[in-house]
Structure formats: C-alpha cells, structure tokens
Scaffold this motif. Structure first.
Motif: not given
Length: 304
Positions: A3-18
C-alpha cells in the motif's frame, strides 16, 4: 503490491537516512532475517536454498552490514540483443571487453526485476547492461559464450539501474557502485504476460515492455542455479559482485515476435540507443526464483 499509505520508519545507512516499511523485514531484522518466519510467508516456496549460505558481517561504504542479501521471492525478465562491438566498446571502460558471439557483434540486454519478498523489502528494478568477457580471462573460451547464452554464468557491466525504493538506491549506489537512482517503476510478471514501465524524470516513459510470457518449466530448488558477476569501480579500485539465482520456474523464447519494447526518453533509453542494438535474439522470463546477492569484493582486471 504494498500500500502507498504504508507507515515507514527512518534508518541510517552509512550516514544516509532512508525510509523503510514499518514492521517490514528490514525494520525488524536489519538483514539478519529469521528464515523460519520467511518460510511461513505464502508467497515463498521454501527457504532451503538459503540455509547453507551463512551471512557474514562486513564493513562497507554503507557501514557494517550482513552479506549476502537474500531475496526470497523474485521474478525477472531479460531481453537479449545483438549490437555492434564498436558501439559497445564506446560505452565500456578500457579494462573491459565485450563478449562477442561473432566478429564485430556483442550482446546487450534490457532487464526488469520484481522482488516481492527480500531482506530490504519489496522493490522493483530495471537495467541496461553489456555482456563482457570475464575480467581475468585473456582469450574467451567457447564454454564461456555458451554459459552466458544459457544464463548459467554471465559477466556484465551495467549502464543503468533504476530502482523504486530509497534503501535499494543507497545500498546499490553507495555500497555496490552501481548507477542507481529512484524512479516510478512498475513490473508485472506472471505465467501469461510480462509488463514493465520505467518513468523518466518528467513522469513520462523511459522504457516500457509488454510481451506474452514464454512457456514456463518448473525446477526443484537448487537444481538450476545461475550466476551473474557484475563489475563496478568503487573509488579507484575495480570490484566484482556475485549474484546467485535459484531458478524455480522459467522459460525462453528465441527471436520473440510479439515482444513490444518502447524506447522513450530518459537515461535508460539514452543508454540503450547508444549501444545501437540491431536485433532481439532472446527473451528469458523467470516467473519464480530466489536470489543471493553478495557484497562486492576487490578484483583484478586485465588491461587492454
């Protein structure tokens, strides 16, 4: 599809936040996925292919990570074309040489991927690639050519590799050295039809595919495992990335007549046009497979 409305969380990958799906496999396991839980997913045929493949923690440009990256349910499509070696060489680094099927003729491909269940969650991907000679070989053996055409082992150099999610872009670009960017990218593959659409920066068509799916043959898990070695330059060093595909259902059509590939405007279209393909010779579709993608390792290549 998610779903396009799916909740998301932020994670760090080598200094990049996705952002990643909340409660998804990456959010819960950070690549150390519980195989027993994956085995309970109705989309996954089984996990026996992965059990003998231990994960190793390694340092990488995206920080400490586990390798290989496991893909538990995938489907793929590949269009293989002939192209003039002169055009191919104009797009290859000097250290690599095209895989030639005849003097002056090499192989290029357009590929589409759908990853329904994997350690970094659902995403789609597309690629324009060049079949190259194994980097450590001098003369190319006939066995290498046959293996490449039969999808048993192929060496490649990728020009374009758009993806549909941030985590796939950062891992692929920063961690593997691939030319990845995020775009709207739809891939649908089943036993009847194969479709794909890659959007350009303006929301139009970069590349699009529509074709009947070749007749499929089912294989027991582990009985047909293909390998792909991709070469990338990370920093000042050449690296090779190995991916192993456990093919569970696939089919091939030679010289496909009902395949429609639309080449629009965009980075993939520009890359494909620059290779000047002259004829489509093969269409391969895997309606069900699994994949182990290893982190890149430094490799030596032969100078020309």
């Amino acid at each position: 599809m998610p779903s396009t409305r799916q909740e998301t969380v932020k994670v760090d990958l080598g200094g990049r936040t996705v952002t990643v799906p909340k409660g998804g496999l990456y959010d819960r396991y950070r690549m150390d996925t519980d195989l027993d839980e994956v085995a309970r997913d109705p989309r996954v045929s089984g996990v026996d292919f992965f059990r003998p493949l231990p994960k190793t923690r390694v340092e990488s440009p995206i920080g400490a990570t586990l390798t290989p990256n496991f893909y538990y349910r995938i489907s793929t499509a590949r269009i293989t074309m002939l192209a003039r070696s002169r055009a191919i060489r104009s797009r290859l680094p000097g250290e690599l040489a095209p895989l030639e099927v005849a003097p002056g003729l090499g192989l290029v491909s357009v590929m589409f991927f759908r990853y329904d269940v994997c350690d970094i969650d659902f995403y789609t991907e597309a690629a324009v690639g060049i079949a190259v000679k194994p980097a450590r070989h001098g003369k190319l053996g006939f066995v290498d050519l046959v293996a490449a055409l039969k999808n048993e082992h192929l060496d490649s150099y990728v020009l374009s590799l758009p993806v549909s999610t941030e985590i796939a872009q950062v891992r692929g670009h920063d961690g593997y050295g691939f030319p990845k960017w995020v775009t709207a990218l739809d891939v649908g593959i089943d036993a009847r039809r194969t479709t794909a659409h890659v959007a350009n920066d303006h929301g139009g068509t970069d590349l699009a595919l529509s074709a009947p799916t070749p007749g499929q043959t089912a294989y027991p898990s582990g009985s047909r495992v293909s390998a792909l070695t991709s070469y990338t330059s990370i920093g000042d060093a050449w690296h090779s990335t190995l991916s192993q595909t456990n093919i569970l259902s696939s089919g091939t059509e030679l010289v496909p007549r009902k395949l429609a590939l639309r080449v629009g405007e965009g980075r993939m279209a520009d890359d494909l046009r620059s290779l000047r393909p002259v004829r489509t010779i093969q269409f391969d579709v895997v309606t069900e497979g699994q994949l182990a993608l290893h982190m890149p390792v430094p490799t030596s290549v032969r100078g020309r």
